[in-house]
Each structure stands twice: as structure tokens, then as C-alpha cells.
Design an enzyme around this catalytic site. Sequence first.
Site, mmCIF file in Angstrom:
data_model
loop_
_atom_site.group_PDB
_atom_site.id
_atom_site.type_symbol
_atom_site.label_atom_id
_atom_site.label_comp_id
_atom_site.label_asym_id
_atom_site.label_seq_id
_atom_site.Cartn_x
_atom_site.Cartn_y
_atom_site.Cartn_z
ATOM 1 N N SER A 75 52.833 29.916 89.154
ATOM 2 C CA SER A 75 52.900 30.241 87.723
ATOM 3 C C SER A 75 54.119 29.619 87.051
ATOM 4 C CB SER A 75 52.938 31.754 87.523
ATOM 5 O OG SER A 75 51.847 32.365 88.171
HETATM 6 N N1 SAM Z 1 52.159 34.414 92.766
HETATM 7 C C1 SAM Z 1 51.852 33.052 93.086
HETATM 8 C C2 SAM Z 1 53.088 32.205 93.258
HETATM 9 O O1 SAM Z 1 54.202 32.702 93.042
HETATM 10 O O2 SAM Z 1 52.930 31.042 93.638
HETATM 11 C C3 SAM Z 1 50.933 32.380 92.097
HETATM 12 C C4 SAM Z 1 49.590 32.958 92.129
HETATM 13 S S1 SAM Z 1 48.273 31.936 91.647
HETATM 14 C C5 SAM Z 1 48.436 31.927 89.898
HETATM 15 C C6 SAM Z 1 46.993 33.113 91.994
HETATM 16 C C7 SAM Z 1 46.769 33.350 93.466
HETATM 17 O O3 SAM Z 1 45.909 34.474 93.625
HETATM 18 C C8 SAM Z 1 46.073 32.187 94.173
HETATM 19 O O4 SAM Z 1 46.798 31.787 95.281
HETATM 20 C C9 SAM Z 1 44.717 32.773 94.558
HETATM 21 O O5 SAM Z 1 44.177 32.214 95.734
HETATM 22 C C10 SAM Z 1 45.060 34.234 94.704
HETATM 23 N N2 SAM Z 1 43.926 35.145 94.595
HETATM 24 C C11 SAM Z 1 42.847 35.072 93.773
HETATM 25 N N3 SAM Z 1 42.031 36.120 93.970
HETATM 26 C C12 SAM Z 1 42.608 36.885 94.931
HETATM 27 C C13 SAM Z 1 42.243 38.094 95.576
HETATM 28 N N4 SAM Z 1 41.117 38.731 95.279
HETATM 29 N N5 SAM Z 1 43.077 38.592 96.513
HETATM 30 C C14 SAM Z 1 44.226 37.960 96.843
HETATM 31 N N6 SAM Z 1 44.610 36.797 96.273
HETATM 32 C C15 SAM Z 1 43.819 36.268 95.333
#
Ligand code: SAM
Length: 243
Positions: A91
Site C-alpha cells: 500500500s
Molecule cells: N499489508 C500489505 C503490505 O504491507 O504489503 C499490503 C496488502 S495488499 C494491498 C492486500 C493483500 O491481501 C494481498 O497480499 C492479498 O493476497 C491479501 N488478501 C486478499 N484476500 C485475502 C484473504 N481473504 N485473506 C488473507 N489475505 C488476503
Amino acid sequence: MKWKNISFFLQLTMLLACVNAEGQSVENDTLFYQLLRQAMIENQIIDRGVSDERVIKAMNDVPRHLFVKESLRDLAYADGPLPIGYNQTISQPYIVAYMTEILQPDTHHIVLEVGTGSGYQAAILSKLVNHVYSIEIIPELGKEAANRLDKLGYDNVTVKIGDGYNGWEEHSPFDRIIVTAAPEQIPKKLVDQLKSGGLMVLPVGKTSFGQDMRVVKKDKTGQVTTQETIPVRFVPMIHEHNE
Ligand code: SAM
């Protein structure tokens, strides 16, 4: 652009040219990245209203460039999200700082993060709370983030691969929950796993064109209230049955 910013930018450009000319290694937290990080904090975070000193210190202490691919390191402090593979992103720095501030983290808190991604948000939180439990649904990203966090010494973060829509019952209830992918609705199991007096921050919305940031509070009697804050744009949460 304000004169203060122009002057700071010129000084930074000259310093960066010197640092680059010396050919310092980009592997570690060199002066080059420290200066980029200071500029990020001044121009993207403080100037936009984040004022919690603990959050600002954490953003300064965590080397964001070590959470992106080597080819993208010089862009790590730019004002936007960056790709981390598998159609996912780390993000935007401001959003990380903003969400961390409104989460009101405290040193004794046990926190659940849904969406480990690169591990950057977890690393920021690890500086501010007792323990971070973080769930990532894409196995390759989860393993990579767990290795990175381990190698960099963030030893109060535990990562697991799984569907964070269901939370992490075993370690609940949580003082704080932060969700960094957008579900269409607030997942009930996450609300259930929030402690009384706890708080959850998450983007919620039906489309990938934009969502609203929401703050969910559970008071001492267990009553839940929700407040919308700012419009945001997150990757959608991956979940088979959106209840
Ligand atoms: N917090 C992260 C960072 O600091 O890099 C960025 C997050 S990215 C915007 C969103 C993340 O959520 C992705 O890696 C995606 O694979 C994960 N994601 C999506 N749906 C999810 C779920 N149901 N459970 C766990 N992770 C999930």
C-alpha cells in the site's frame, strides 16, 4: 509547491547524486534510502495530517525499500502503491501511516492483520504493539513475507497462510484488527473476534474502483458501531463465499 519543499527537494537531489556516485550498496539501509524516507515522511505523511509521533517514528524506522523487489527499491518511497507480484500491491505509504494512526495501537495490544502482502504494514505495527498475527491467502506471498520479517528481525510477528475472512480464532479476541484488502461487507467473524473495547480498521466496498475506510468499534458492553472515514482504493479481498 512550497519553498520549503523545493529547497528540501534540491538538497535531497544533490545529496542523492553524491551518495549514488559513491556507489553504496543498496542492500542495506543506506543514507540514500534514509533521505528518501525522510522526504516521504515530511511530504506525504506529516503534511497530510498524520501527527502521532509513535507512528511517524515507526515509518522512519522500517526500511520500506527492503519490502519490495530489488528492481523497484528506488521507487519504494514514492507516493503510491507498488506491485509485489500475484496482482497484489504494497500500500501507499500515506495509507499505511493513516490506517496505523486511526488504529490507535498501544504497546500491550495483540493485533490481527488480514492481508500480509509484503509484510510492511506488519513490520510497522510490530514496532508499536505487543504481537502481530498476520494472515495471507496467497501462499508464495505469505512465505516470502514471513522469511523477510524473520530475516529483518521482526520477531513479534507471526504469519500464516489462509483465508483471513475467517479471522484467526485460536489467538482471538484481538485488541485491534486491520484489514488491508477490501471485502464487500464487514466480515462477521472478524467482528466476533474483536475484544470488547477493541477497534477494527478496514476498507469496505463492492468494486475495485474504490471503497470507504471504516472504523468498527466494539464497546465494553459488546455493542458495535461503524464509522466511515475516507474514500480509498484497495485490492479486493479474495473470498469464495462473501457472506
Ligand atoms: N499489508 C500489505 C503490505 O504491507 O504489503 C499490503 C496488502 S495488499 C494491498 C492486500 C493483500 O491481501 C494481498 O497480499 C492479498 O493476497 C491479501 N488478501 C486478499 N484476500 C485475502 C484473504 N481473504 N485473506 C488473507 N489475505 C488476503
